[in-house]
Design an enzyme around this catalytic site. Structure first.
Site, PDB file in Angstrom:
ATOM      1  N   GLU A 124      54.600 -10.112  27.009  1.00 29.68           N
ATOM      2  CA  GLU A 124      54.501  -8.816  26.338  1.00 29.68           C
ATOM      3  C   GLU A 124      55.868  -8.168  26.186  1.00 29.68           C
ATOM      4  OE1 GLU A 124      51.826  -8.298  24.886  1.00 29.68           O
ATOM      5  OE2 GLU A 124      50.612  -9.763  25.958  1.00 29.68           O
TER       6      GLU A 124
ATOM      7  N   HIS B  16      57.374  -9.204  22.893  1.00 30.34           N
ATOM      8  CA  HIS B  16      56.882  -8.353  21.799  1.00 30.34           C
ATOM      9  C   HIS B  16      57.614  -7.011  21.791  1.00 30.34           C
ATOM     10  CE1 HIS B  16      53.605 -10.787  20.313  1.00 30.34           C
ATOM     11  NE2 HIS B  16      53.010 -10.857  21.483  1.00 30.34           N
TER      12      HIS B  16
ATOM     13  N   GLU C 126      55.044 -13.073  17.457  1.00 30.93           N
ATOM     14  CA  GLU C 126      54.671 -13.996  18.525  1.00 30.93           C
ATOM     15  C   GLU C 126      55.828 -14.918  18.890  1.00 30.93           C
ATOM     16  OE1 GLU C 126      51.867 -15.377  21.394  1.00 30.93           O
ATOM     17  OE2 GLU C 126      52.033 -13.581  20.154  1.00 30.93           O
TER      18      GLU C 126
END
Length: 511
Positions: free
Chosen positions: A277, A280, A306
């Site tokens: 995460e 991202h 991604e």
């Protein structure tokens, strides 16, 4: 009205819309982290009301009038200028939103919110039959949306739609079509299954039991925060919280949040989930802030998004160099690692073993999980599979591709939140992200030299700066395929990813 005035009106309008949407993002974060159990029904109504307002703003006739004033003017003569990029994306979004009836937009937002809330409670109790009506409603509305979008022409320069699924895929990976996607997956499948067979035939086996020793949640959180700061995530512009299904969400400039989940008897989920995460979030924190609220300041696609998360989770986070830097600290934080060597640990976190859970899958088998979902989604939208038959089809494909099959629904067809949220067409972007990541990383090493020695010294800034120059700062200036070609000199391909896996696992497993 002059083109310059019309463009200024578009900027003001869309930035105001973006502020409203960011309140929706904040509400979504709250719903998945902090909301009281009894607040879900009211939140679903809130999200539906906001969806109605956003739909009305996105389809306001004045937007179309302003776009007409700007299109064809000198302002957009250079197709890669900031105004031209914004107008191109605004036009496509306007036509897509205008085609979707307000009734459908509101119903879908409400259905997705209700289905996601029910899924969070239904999955732990393995309640497929209870969840099925919610999924049926979301799928029906999503298919209706796909039919509406399929009737529209694609963006200028993009290939035409070939089937219904393309209209959904295009919303996540602009310009990508099933006829390009399927050959990529077939090439990838062949390479992965051959490599997997060789790995499973190797006599070398890592001791993965060491990853299932006691790892206190608070210690995991503290260690995760250290990794975030070291890698470049701005903790003053974000936060880390626990949740049922990890996610990153950008509220706005200065507020990009991530979540993870911890298991006190499993190291990988919390730590590598956080790194994923974080990738991202680094992308969102690296987008050009001056263009926030416009396409020029937005991520180009979920596949590219991604690529950033998989890069930091795997190509960086599972590299030996990364743990040469952080394993001594991990041994200080976690007493259960006291008798473990770096070699043992590095082999364990890169273990390859067919499994049921996508988010915990290794690099070799992960994309086979995505292949299962892609084939099921295509079958659903081609009318070849009924929702009621999903569990059986799921199990059959898992046996075929991974040699395992779920014994329940929670580790099978109900394991992902995506379908409850209407995210059909989303899963392929995970695999595209892996492919792009390998291509980008290969090019970064060509430009910067070997990266693992830098990671071993705790030097992540050169690589982060490279991604920000070449990927993040571009925003949505280029389409995903064009961005990959510009950065790497090659079109999207499975080759770099397969080469990366071959080199890494040949060394680990003595192939």
């Amino acid at each position: 009205m002059k083109p310059e005035d019309a463009y200024q009106a578009l900027l003001t309008w869309h930035k105001e819309t973006a502020y409203l949407a960011s309140l929706g993002a904040l509400a979504a974060w709250d719903q998945r982290t902090m909301i009281p159990k009894k607040g879900h029904e009211h939140r679903a109504r809130q999200m539906a009301a906001l969806a109605r307002l956003l739909h009305q703003r996105s389809t306001d006739p004045r937007v179309g009038e302003w776009l007409e004033k700007v299109e064809g003017s000198p302002l957009v003569q250079d197709p890669l200028s900031d105004p031209a990029v914004n107008v191109r994306e605004w036009r496509q979004a306007y036509e897509r939103m205008r085609a979707i009836p307000e009734r459908l937009a509101v119903e879908l937002a409400e259905a997705e919110s209700e289905a996601e809330s029910f899924w969070e409670e239904a999955r732990p109790r393995d309640d497929w039959q209870g969840f099925l009506p919610y999924l049926r409603r979301v799928f029906s509305l999503t298919k209706e949306k796909a039919e509406v979008l399929f009737a529209l022409p694609p963006a200028p320069g993009d290939p035409p739609y070939g089937e219904l699924y393309d209209a959904l895929l295009d919303g996540y990976e602009p310009g990508m079509r099933v006829r390009e996607l399927e050959p990529l997956f077939r090439e990838l499948e062949g390479g992965l299954r051959g490599l997997l067979d060789r790995i499973l035939g190797s006599p070398r086996r890592p001791d993965t039991a060491l990853l299932h020793r006691p790892y206190p949640k608070e210690a995991q959180r503290a260690f995760a925060l250290e990794l975030l700061e070291a890698c470049g995530y701005d903790l003053e512009a974000g936060r880390l919280d626990p949740t049922a299904h990890p996610f990153e969400i950008a509220i706005g400039p200065g507020d990009v949040r991530i979540t993870t989940r911890y298991f006190e008897d499993f190291f990988n989920a919390g730590i590598f989930g956080t790194l994923h995460e974080m990738g991202h979030a680094l992308y969102e924190q690296g987008l050009p802030k001056a263009h926030w609220g416009t396409p020029r300041g937005e991520a180009v696609s979920l596949g590219v998004h991604e690529s950033q998360s998989r890069t930091w989770e795997n190509l960086v986070g599972r590299s030996r160099g990364f743990w040469e830097r952080f394993f001594p600290r991990a041994k200080e934080v976690f007493a259960s690692l006291a008798d473990v060597s770096l070699d043992q640990f590095h082999f364990a976190i890169n273990a390859v073993e067919p499994s049921l859970i996508r988010v915990e899958a290794d690099e070799v088998t992960y994309n086979l999980h995505i292949l299962v979902r892609l084939e099921l989604e295509l079958a659903l939208f081609r009318g070849e599979l009924a929702l009621e038959d999903l569990p059986g089809a799921w199990a059959e494909k898992y046996r075929a591709y991974l040699g395992v099959a779920p014994k329940d629904y929670k580790d099978g067809v109900m394991q992902d939140v995506h379908w409850s949220g209407g995210l059909f067409g989303y899963f392929p972007t995970y695999t595209l992200g892996n492919l792009y990541a390998a291509q980008f990383f290969k090019k970064a090493e060509a430009d910067l030299g070997p990266l693992e020695p830098l990671f071993a010294r705790g030097e992540f800034r050169p690589f982060l700066d490279w991604t920000r120059r070449n990927i993040h700062q571009e925003g949505s200036r280029l389409r995903p395929r064009a961005l990959v070609e510009k950065v790497t000199g090659e079109p999207p391909s499975a080759r770099a990813f397969l080469d990366y896996l071959e080199a890494k696992y040949r060394a680990l497993y003595g192939l």
